[in-house]
Structures are given as C-alpha cells and as structure tokens.
Design an enzyme around this catalytic site. Structure first.
Site, PDB file in Angstrom:
ATOM      1  N   CYS A 382       2.258  -6.793   4.010  1.00  0.00           N
ATOM      2  CA  CYS A 382       1.725  -7.669   2.972  1.00  0.00           C
ATOM      3  C   CYS A 382       2.380  -7.348   1.615  1.00  0.00           C
ATOM      4  CB  CYS A 382       0.202  -7.568   2.940  1.00  0.00           C
ATOM      5  SG  CYS A 382      -0.564  -9.060   2.290  1.00  0.00           S
ATOM      6  N   HIS A 516      -1.472  -8.597   8.331  1.00  0.00           N
ATOM      7  CA  HIS A 516      -1.961  -7.235   8.557  1.00  0.00           C
ATOM      8  C   HIS A 516      -2.066  -6.945  10.054  1.00  0.00           C
ATOM      9  CE1 HIS A 516      -2.959  -6.163   4.407  1.00  0.00           C
ATOM     10  NE2 HIS A 516      -3.213  -7.456   4.252  1.00  0.00           N
ATOM     11  N   GLU A 518      -2.225  -4.245  11.547  1.00  0.00           N
ATOM     12  CA  GLU A 518      -3.095  -3.098  11.857  1.00  0.00           C
ATOM     13  C   GLU A 518      -4.489  -3.544  12.300  1.00  0.00           C
ATOM     14  OE1 GLU A 518      -2.070  -4.021   8.866  1.00  0.00           O
ATOM     15  OE2 GLU A 518      -3.472  -3.512   7.252  1.00  0.00           O
TER      16      GLU A 518
HETATM   17  N1  GLN Z   1      -1.646  -8.751  -3.758  1.00  0.00           N
HETATM   18  C1  GLN Z   1      -0.834  -9.436  -2.813  1.00  0.00           C
HETATM   19  C2  GLN Z   1      -1.271 -10.859  -2.591  1.00  0.00           C
HETATM   20  O1  GLN Z   1      -2.364 -11.239  -2.902  1.00  0.00           O
HETATM   21  C3  GLN Z   1      -0.824  -8.700  -1.494  1.00  0.00           C
HETATM   22  C4  GLN Z   1      -2.152  -8.631  -0.828  1.00  0.00           C
HETATM   23  C5  GLN Z   1      -2.178  -7.668   0.309  1.00  0.00           C
HETATM   24  O2  GLN Z   1      -1.338  -6.775   0.394  1.00  0.00           O
HETATM   25  N2  GLN Z   1      -3.163  -7.763   1.168  1.00  0.00           N
HETATM   26  O3  GLN Z   1      -0.505 -11.633  -2.063  1.00  0.00           O
END
Ligand code: GLN
Length: 544
Positions: A382, A516, A518
């Site tokens: 992310c 994600h 994970e």
């Molecule tokens: N802050 C970033 C976004 O909103 C990444 C979010 C995250 O890593 N879950 O896109």
C-alpha cells in the site's frame, strides 16, 4: 439451528479471549462442525476505522469492506472462514442504528430504552445469518464489571432463555495469578469474577483459567466448587510457545470436550489436528532463519501491524525458516547524519507496510532506494508501493519533485487521489461502477495480472482478489516514465485504470502492491506473496 457459545472475560483484560475463541472454533471445525465467530465491542466508536493504531491496534478489513477489530483477523487466520461486516458490532453502531430509527419515528412514540431496544438490537446482531452454522461463538470485548459491557451481558442473559436450555454455553476466561512470595496460585479473583457475572444472570458453564504455573488438581477442584461448574469444565490455560500451538494445547487441556459436554453432545471421535501439528512442527524445528526489516511508523506497537507480523510468520512456515522481524522506525533515516546502510545492511529483506500521513515517508523512500540498489528483496504494501513509485520517479526517471498529494500540494503528483489526476470522464466511469474518488477504497477488489509478470507466476494465475484500505493511487500519467525506469505495472484494476501491482523484473525480488495481502494469509495457507518474499530472503541470507 445453530448453537451459541458466549465468551466473556474477567479479572483483567488481555487474557487472550480472542485467541481462545479462534482456537475453540478451530477445534470444533476439526470435529467437522461449521463455525462462525463474532465480536461485540462495547466502546462507543461506530467502528475502529477512525481509532488510532496506538489505541486499538490494527484495523482489520473484511472482503465486504468493513473496518473491524483485529480479533477478526485471528478468527479468520484460525478458521479460514472469511470475516464479514456482520461479525463485528460496537455499542456505537448499535446506538447509531437506534437513534436513526428513533429520529425516523419508527418507535411510534415509545420511550426508547436500553432494555428492550438496545438489548434487542444486540440479540438481532448475534442471531443474524446463522442458519447454515453448527456453532456461533460470540466474544464480548472488555472485562465483566465494565459499565459499557452491561447491555451485552444482559442481552446474553435474555438470549440464553430465548434459545432454550442446551442451546447455549457460557465460557468465562479468567486469570489465576501466581503470588511468588506465597508460592501459590490464587483462585479468589476468579471466584469474584464469576460471582459478578452470575449476579448479572449469566452462570458460566466452562471456566478457562489463564495461569503462569500448572493448575494443581486441588485448585481446580476448589474453583469448580466455588464457581458452580464441574471440575472437568475448569480448563487451565498456560502460555503457549506460539499462538499456533494454542489450539492443540487447549485440546490437550480438554476445552473442546468440556464445551461439547456442556451442550450435552457426546464428543465422539478425536478431532483431526494434523493441520496444527504440521504448523507447530515447522515453527519449532526450522531449518534456518532470516531477518526481515519492517520500516514503518508505529514501531514498538506490534498490534498495529498484527496481520503483517503473522503473514511474515506464515511465509516462514511455508519455507520452514524462522522469521525474525526487526521493526525499524522510518524516521531514523531522516536524521541528516543517519547512515541508512548501517541499519539495513544486516537485513535479508525489507518491507515497507501500509501507513497514513507524511511522517517517516522520506525514510521509507530512502530504504526503497537501498533495497533497489543493493538487490535486497523489497516488498512494498500500500503506502510501501506508493513510496516505491516515488523513489523510482525521483531516482530513475529524473522527476526530482515526485511526491504524493497526501503530503500537500505538489507539481509532480506521482501518487494522488483519482479526482486529482484522472480525467473527469475516467472519474465518472469509476463512480458509475460504485467506486467513489477521494473516499476510502475499502474491501475486496479484483485485479488482472500481466501473464508474463513475476507476480502472475507467484500467484499461479492472472486473476486475483485482494483487500484494500487506501485513498490515494499511483498516477497512471507517470506509467511510461516509471516503466522506462524499470518499474513495471504488472497488475491493474480490471478496467485498466488503477495500478494494483508494480515490480522490478531486473531485481532479485521487488514487488509493490496497492492492497493488503497480509489480511488473507493463514498459517495453513500462507499467502503466495509472503511465501515468495521469504523464499527470496532465504536466498539472500545464503549470499551474505
Ligand atoms: N495513505 C495511503 C492512502 O491512503 C496508504 C494507505 C495504506 O497504506 N493503507 O492511499
């Protein structure tokens, strides 16, 4: 009809109720039953989505886009049953629903009260969508005696009557402390806690006693006598070597049998626990070890990256190695005379996890650069993918000012909210598909992988579905420049408009994902990306 198991905690918090629920569900599953676990959180937030990771740990995202308590992650990892929005409710959500109804006039002028309105809403939540199940486990957050949890305990009391005798079991998890000066285990806190619960109308059927020393037969009998349960229903729970050893340990202590007995069900044949035996064998007899550096923000706060930590362990299970996770505060690299290499050289792989906000971003970008230049396996999740793109833009595509609009206005928005970089038509098209620009992209989304990519060989296919939680996206306007710099866009949303995965085919292992992974990894089914990442770390460890 499903049978219900209500789980409460007493004496202190952090007794591992969630793990107990997850383990019991796994044991019932191993006996052939269909299970689902639910979590009732007595706090007044509507969901944990807005709570600080310092307060609440990780926000666990479900396929259907709910932001839920991290215990749902344990439930899913232990049972393989995908959690849903309907598996986690808070007092806040219940009150929100009731107040909305009240404002609409749905109560026809009646006085709206905790009993029956709040308790009815709690009961409806417990009972919803349970037809195809044998057991529903309901864990109540907090500790018996908390003011906030009273309506939940009251709802359990009522439900136990509604469901009828034999259709529900109450498990109370307590602490039996060891007083070193006296050299004794003390049962009094358990007695008091059970009395408190019984005074609210809920007599426990099974007691799970967390203790640091084995519980002698005499103490067990004493707890049984004073707390009004059979001796076999007093189940000792000592600390386990690993959380994945907990199901087998509870089975040895007779938890699943005690619960079935309490239902009046003949326990029958022994459950098949080979899945768990294999996992604990891999964890206790590793054939090597690797050290992975996680360059993040909430360092020292294991719970903030709960699923990530577990997914790394699963990657170790897949490769039969022990994974040492070194948590590194990204901000250490931002100090003018900090030596990035000194921190990162001892590592066999580097991972930059999800995050929100600018703090630590430059340090993360510096660690991407180090991993890229030194051929250290790099996994960006992310925010970690977004930083990999900014690093590539600045250092290989000559876009010095590359940045993310998350950090403020920028001339080179390599990462931004889609309404900031997509054409109006494009945004409209996505909105028609129900995907709103600028709002959080939450839950499962599909992606298409390039058939010749590294990631498609890791996944063994080109169609995937993964869970998201982010607002910003990598700007496809920079795709050509980034690809010329060797960063290939190897996974896109099915409409081809949003980058989901980037990779460097010329690097030993360099993958960034906008989702994600994970959240979906399980000890008995390690996520392919984590299994592959740890395999790359093993290779690296043999080189150094
Ligand atoms: N802050 C970033 C976004 O909103 C990444 C979010 C995250 O890593 N879950 O896109």
């Amino acid at each position: 009809m499903a049978r219900f198991i209500f789980i409460t905690g007493g004496v202190v918090s952090s007794l591992g109720k969630g793990l107990m629920a997850a383990s019991l569900a796994a044991l019932l599953q191993a006996r052939g039953y269909r299970v689902r676990i639910r979590k009732f959180d007595p706090y007044l937030n509507v969901d944990p989505g807005t709570m600080s990771p310092y307060q609440h740990g990780e926000v666990y995202v479900t396929d259907d886009g709910a932001e839920t308590d991290l215990d749902l992650g344990h439930y899913e990892r232990f049972t393989g049953v995908a959690a849903r929005q309907s598996d986690n409710v808070t007092s806040g959500r219940i009150y929100q629903q009731i107040i909305q109804r009240e404002r609409r006039g749905d109560y026809l002028g009646a006085t709206v009260q905790v009993i029956p309105h709040v308790t009815d809403a709690i009961k409806a939540f417990a009972l919803a969508e349970t037809d195809d199940l044998d057991f529903v486990l309901c864990e109540i957050g907090g500790t018996v005696g908390d003011i906030e949890s009273l309506p939940f305990i009251e709802a359990i009391r009522q439900l136990r009557n509604d469901l009828g005798r034999g259709n529900s079991v109450s498990i109370h998890v307590t602490l039996v402390p060891y007083i070193a000066a006296a050299g004794e285990l003390k049962t009094k806190p358990t007695q008091h806690s059970v009395r408190e619960l019984a005074a609210l109308g809920v007599q426990p059927d099974v007691l799970v006693c967390r203790c640091e020393q084995p519980l002698p037969a005499g103490e067990r009998a004493k707890i049984a006598l004073f707390c009004n349960v059979p001796t076999d229903a007093v189940v000792p729970a000592l600390d386990a070597k690993s959380i994945y050893a907990v199901p087998e340990q509870y089975h040895q202590e007779g938890l699943d049998e005690a619960v079935l007995n309490a239902f009046g069900i003949e326990p029958g044949a022994k459950p098949d626990l080979s899945r768990w035996t294999d996992i604990t064998d891999r964890l206790t007899n590793p054939e090597g070890e690797v050290t992975v550096g996680v360059v993040g923000k909430y360092v020292g706060l294991q719970d903030a990256y709960k699923s990530l930590n577990e997914a790394l362990v699963h990657g170790g299970i897949a490769n039969r190695v022990k994974v040492n996770v070194r948590w590194i505060d990204a901000e250490v690299f931002e100090h003018p005379d900090s030596d990035v290499a000194q921190h990162l050289e001892p590592l066999h792989a580097i991972l930059v996890p999800g995050a929100f906000g600018e703090r630590g971003a430059e340090g993360k970008i510096a660690s991407v650069k180090f991993a890229r230049e030194r051929g250290v396996p790099y996994f960006g999740i992310c925010f970690g993918m977004q930083m990999a793109c900014i690093e590539g833009a600045r250092n290989l595509a000559g876009i010095d000012k590359a940045s993310s609009t998350e950090f403020g206005p920028t001339e080179e928005p390599v990462v931004g909210i889609i309404t900031e970089w997509m054409t109006a038509e494009g945004v409209q098209k996505r909105e028609a598909g129900g995907d709103l620009g600028g709002t959080m992209r939450l839950g499962a989304y599909e992606a298409k992988l390039d058939g010749n990519s590294v990631v498609s060989s890791i996944y063994g296919g080109t169609d995937i579905s993964e869970r998201h939680r982010h607002r910003y996206e990598v700007n496809t306007g920079y795709r050509d420049a980034l690809e010329k710099g060797g960063l290939v866009f190897s996974g896109m949303s099915p409409d081809g408009m949003l980058p989901e995965i980037v990779e460097r085919p010329d690097h030993p292992w360099f993958v960034g994902v906008q989702f994600h992974p994970e959240l979906k990894s399980k000890p008995f089914e390690p996520h392919p990306l984590f299994a592959s990442f740890i395999a790359a770390a093993v290779k690296k460890s043999r080189l150094v």
